[in-house]
Design an enzyme around this catalytic site. Sequence first.
Site, mmCIF file in Angstrom:
data_model
loop_
_atom_site.group_PDB
_atom_site.id
_atom_site.type_symbol
_atom_site.label_atom_id
_atom_site.label_comp_id
_atom_site.label_asym_id
_atom_site.label_seq_id
_atom_site.Cartn_x
_atom_site.Cartn_y
_atom_site.Cartn_z
ATOM 1 N N PHE A 191 0.827 -1.204 0.000
ATOM 2 C CA PHE A 191 0.000 0.000 0.000
ATOM 3 C C PHE A 191 0.864 1.257 0.000
ATOM 4 C CE2 PHE A 191 -3.014 -3.060 1.744
ATOM 5 C CZ PHE A 191 -4.222 -2.675 1.196
ATOM 6 N N ASP A 192 0.491 2.202 -0.839
ATOM 7 C CA ASP A 192 0.992 3.565 -0.713
ATOM 8 C C ASP A 192 0.322 4.186 0.519
ATOM 9 O OD1 ASP A 192 2.135 6.104 -1.546
ATOM 10 O OD2 ASP A 192 0.121 6.622 -2.236
ATOM 11 N N LEU A 193 0.833 5.341 0.974
ATOM 12 C CA LEU A 193 0.264 5.986 2.150
ATOM 13 C C LEU A 193 -0.560 7.219 1.773
ATOM 14 C CD1 LEU A 193 -0.021 6.029 5.214
ATOM 15 C CD2 LEU A 193 2.132 7.311 5.336
ATOM 16 N N ASP A 194 0.102 8.307 1.368
ATOM 17 C CA ASP A 194 -0.605 9.549 1.051
ATOM 18 C C ASP A 194 -1.555 9.360 -0.128
ATOM 19 O OD1 ASP A 194 0.777 10.872 3.047
ATOM 20 O OD2 ASP A 194 2.325 11.628 1.704
#
Length: 220
Positions: free
Chosen positions: A7-10
């Site tokens: 998963f990416d965050l922002d």
Amino acid sequence: MYQYIFFDLDGTLTDSSEGIYNGIRYTVEKMGGSLPDDATLKAFIGPPLQNSFMQHCGYSEEKALQAVQTFREYYLPIGQLQNKAAPGLAELCVRLKEKGFKLALASSKPEELCLNICERFGFTPSMETITGSPPQEDWNKTRVIQETMHRLGLTDADREKILMMGDRKYDVWGAKECGIACVGVEFFGYAAPNELVDAGAIAVAHSAEELENILQQLSF
């Protein structure tokens, strides 16, 4: 069959726009130059900050690197708190882990901030590892994914088992460079119209529910 989800965050697990925009305003006010308009500010969410300061503020490479450190002067104590979790994503991560999938965070954001934010919003228990950029560096998505694979003991032979989740073309491109597929998410409107599909995302979700349905269709 996919076994690992990165998963990416922002823009993916959280909506971090308020803190990032305020950090950019702080940086430009302190270092000089023209503040990007509201539409351009969106472009800062996704790629490494140094690249964005060079592209959108006209900073030299050296000045852009200084700008990243100035940005963090604001973001570390204040900006990271101006953040909120994407609706339903923490709960979805719990369900995916319960089904036996290995989840990991792969973000260009400084790892210290990734750890803080994931802990605050309840993502940490679902993650096998939380990977971000080292102090004083600003890794691109390809480098972050490579490091995440390394921490999980994954090799090129495991690429077909990995699926990336991200909200910008940089997530899709980074995944592609690493030989893995990417599902795009459009939770907060950071990507331009058709950006994710044009970059090569295999599907695009607009909510946690839709993302879960897509994952089920991919034989999860």
